[in-house]
Design an enzyme around this catalytic site. Structure first.
Site, PDB file in Angstrom:
ATOM      1  N   TRP A   1       5.703 -32.633 -64.319  1.00  0.00           N
ATOM      2  CA  TRP A   1       5.009 -33.462 -65.320  1.00  0.00           C
ATOM      3  C   TRP A   1       5.699 -33.431 -66.680  1.00  0.00           C
ATOM      4  O   TRP A   1       5.339 -34.194 -67.567  1.00  0.00           O
ATOM      5  CB  TRP A   1       3.559 -32.996 -65.477  1.00  0.00           C
ATOM      6  CG  TRP A   1       2.721 -33.128 -64.260  1.00  0.00           C
ATOM      7  CD1 TRP A   1       3.117 -33.522 -63.013  1.00  0.00           C
ATOM      8  CD2 TRP A   1       1.308 -32.886 -64.161  1.00  0.00           C
ATOM      9  NE1 TRP A   1       2.050 -33.523 -62.155  1.00  0.00           N
ATOM     10  CE2 TRP A   1       0.931 -33.138 -62.825  1.00  0.00           C
ATOM     11  CE3 TRP A   1       0.335 -32.461 -65.071  1.00  0.00           C
ATOM     12  CZ2 TRP A   1      -0.384 -32.982 -62.380  1.00  0.00           C
ATOM     13  CZ3 TRP A   1      -0.969 -32.307 -64.635  1.00  0.00           C
ATOM     14  CH2 TRP A   1      -1.326 -32.578 -63.301  1.00  0.00           C
TER      15      TRP A   1
ATOM     16  N   HIS B   1      16.184 -26.680 -65.398  1.00  0.00           N
ATOM     17  CA  HIS B   1      16.123 -28.141 -65.448  1.00  0.00           C
ATOM     18  C   HIS B   1      17.154 -28.649 -66.460  1.00  0.00           C
ATOM     19  O   HIS B   1      17.383 -27.993 -67.484  1.00  0.00           O
ATOM     20  CB  HIS B   1      14.711 -28.598 -65.827  1.00  0.00           C
ATOM     21  CG  HIS B   1      14.527 -30.072 -65.643  1.00  0.00           C
ATOM     22  ND1 HIS B   1      14.976 -30.984 -66.558  1.00  0.00           N
ATOM     23  CD2 HIS B   1      13.979 -30.781 -64.627  1.00  0.00           C
ATOM     24  CE1 HIS B   1      14.701 -32.212 -66.114  1.00  0.00           C
ATOM     25  NE2 HIS B   1      14.090 -32.111 -64.945  1.00  0.00           N
TER      26      HIS B   1
ATOM     27  N   GLU C   1      16.974 -30.755 -68.683  1.00  0.00           N
ATOM     28  CA  GLU C   1      16.452 -30.891 -70.054  1.00  0.00           C
ATOM     29  C   GLU C   1      16.429 -29.527 -70.762  1.00  0.00           C
ATOM     30  O   GLU C   1      16.594 -29.445 -71.973  1.00  0.00           O
ATOM     31  CB  GLU C   1      15.059 -31.549 -70.009  1.00  0.00           C
ATOM     32  CG  GLU C   1      15.174 -33.036 -69.667  1.00  0.00           C
ATOM     33  CD  GLU C   1      14.015 -33.613 -68.886  1.00  0.00           C
ATOM     34  OE1 GLU C   1      12.944 -32.976 -68.819  1.00  0.00           O
ATOM     35  OE2 GLU C   1      14.186 -34.711 -68.319  1.00  0.00           O
TER      36      GLU C   1
ATOM     37  N   SER D   1      14.535 -40.353 -60.956  1.00  0.00           N
ATOM     38  CA  SER D   1      13.964 -41.693 -60.760  1.00  0.00           C
ATOM     39  C   SER D   1      13.465 -41.938 -59.335  1.00  0.00           C
ATOM     40  O   SER D   1      13.603 -43.050 -58.805  1.00  0.00           O
ATOM     41  CB  SER D   1      14.968 -42.771 -61.178  1.00  0.00           C
ATOM     42  OG  SER D   1      15.266 -42.650 -62.563  1.00  0.00           O
TER      43      SER D   1
ATOM     44  N   GLY E   1       9.592 -36.863 -61.391  1.00  0.00           N
ATOM     45  CA  GLY E   1       9.171 -36.800 -62.791  1.00  0.00           C
ATOM     46  C   GLY E   1       8.119 -37.860 -63.079  1.00  0.00           C
ATOM     47  O   GLY E   1       6.953 -37.715 -62.741  1.00  0.00           O
ATOM     48  N   GLY E   2       8.558 -38.954 -63.699  1.00  0.00           N
ATOM     49  CA  GLY E   2       7.648 -39.999 -64.160  1.00  0.00           C
ATOM     50  C   GLY E   2       6.613 -40.444 -63.126  1.00  0.00           C
ATOM     51  O   GLY E   2       5.432 -40.591 -63.452  1.00  0.00           O
TER      52      GLY E   2
HETATM   53  P1  13P Z   1      12.229 -38.825 -63.311  1.00  0.00           P
HETATM   54  O1  13P Z   1      11.640 -38.919 -61.915  1.00  0.00           O
HETATM   55  O2  13P Z   1      11.290 -39.270 -64.372  1.00  0.00           O
HETATM   56  O3  13P Z   1      13.568 -39.487 -63.366  1.00  0.00           O
HETATM   57  O4  13P Z   1      12.482 -37.262 -63.590  1.00  0.00           O
HETATM   58  C1  13P Z   1      13.134 -36.497 -62.645  1.00  0.00           C
HETATM   59  C2  13P Z   1      13.080 -35.076 -63.040  1.00  0.00           C
HETATM   60  O5  13P Z   1      13.670 -34.673 -64.025  1.00  0.00           O
HETATM   61  C3  13P Z   1      12.247 -34.172 -62.249  1.00  0.00           C
HETATM   62  O6  13P Z   1      12.444 -32.853 -62.587  1.00  0.00           O
END
Ligand code: 13P
Length: 249
Positions: free
Chosen positions: A10, A95, A97, A212, A233-234
């Site tokens: 999330w 991750h 990020e 994605s 993710g999203g």
């Molecule tokens: P998205 O599915 O939003 O591209 O994010 C992927 C992600 O970073 C899951 O850890």
């Protein structure tokens, strides 16, 4: 033979009431207890309420990061023990990020993963190349180094309890997904790297794809032989989308 896992990351989304609503929706959809292992990873602040809702549901609860340390003067850090008492079962580590914005290294991920495993948590270790690295032909070198670094010194029994997620950085939150063939190539490469550490473990470690993932592309990705699930993710923030991906399996 290998578990199929759909995990929802999330990220920094969801107040406690919003998290409660989202988990309620997933529970109501009745997808728990099937052949797919489901894990949700809300922000730290929502883990306690999520843990109560998910207790005995068969759905796993993941943190998005964890300290390598047991306790002490590490301001703002969260230990394995703190997570365990909330009913947490998994933790995402490394991750992109965290690597990009918080300068996390393979070494740190390696130590945190060992701490997670020692405490009985399942680490979901993330690796993946940037667009620049892919374009310069360095995908295997980048991912290979990340696998070697994050899994360094793992005995076979620990390796077998680990989950890996391949998340090409250029595909995260961009709407660009690796084609099933592109993803499968890297997943096969990662499995080969794990096999060099321990053959038996390589057959057991689930390798998830992230970047994605949505309803429209999940089927094609998840039918590849070395893709054992997804780190979403999203699309994990909407009940219908997340449940749809689970049901696509
Ligand atoms: P998205 O599915 O939003 O591209 O994010 C992927 C992600 O970073 C899951 O850890």
């Amino acid at each position: 033979m290998r578990k199929t896992i759909i995990a929802g990351n999330w990220k920094m989304n969801g107040t406690v009431p919003e998290s409660t609503a989202l988990i309620g929706g997933i529970l109501n959809a009745g997808v728990a207890g099937g052949k797919v292992e489901i894990v949700v990873c809300p922000p730290f602040t929502a883990l306690e309420s999520a843990g109560k809702l998910l207790k005995d549901s068969g759905i796993g609860l993941g943190a998005q990061n964890m300290s390598e340390h047991k306790s002490g003067a590490y301001t703002a850090e969260i230990s394995a023990e703190m997570l365990l008492t909330l009913g947490v079962t998994h933790t995402i580590l490394g991750h992109s990020e965290r690597r990009q914005y918080h300068f996390e290294t393979d070494d740190r991920v390696n130590r945190a993963a060992k701490a997670a495993l020692a405490a009985g948590l399942t680490p979901i270790i993330c690796v993946g190349e940037t667009l620049e690295q892919r374009d310069s032909g360095d995908t295997e070198k980048t991912v290979g180094d990340q696998i070697a670094g994050t899994l360094a010194g793992f005995a076979a029994d620990l390796l077998k309890k680990t989950v890996v997620a391949y998340e090409p950085v250029w595909a995260i939150g961009t709407g660009k997904t690796a084609t099933p063939e592109m993803a499968e190539d890297v997943h096969r490469f990662i499995r080969g790297k794990i096999a060099a550490l321990d053959k038996e473990a390589a057959n057991l470690v689930p390798i998830l794809y992230g970047g994605s993932v949505k309803l429209g592309n999940a089927g094609g990705l998840l039918t590849q032989p070395n893709i054992d699930g997804a780190l979403v993710g999203g699309a994990s923030l909407k009940v219908d989308d997340f449940v749809g991906i689970i049901n696509a399996l």
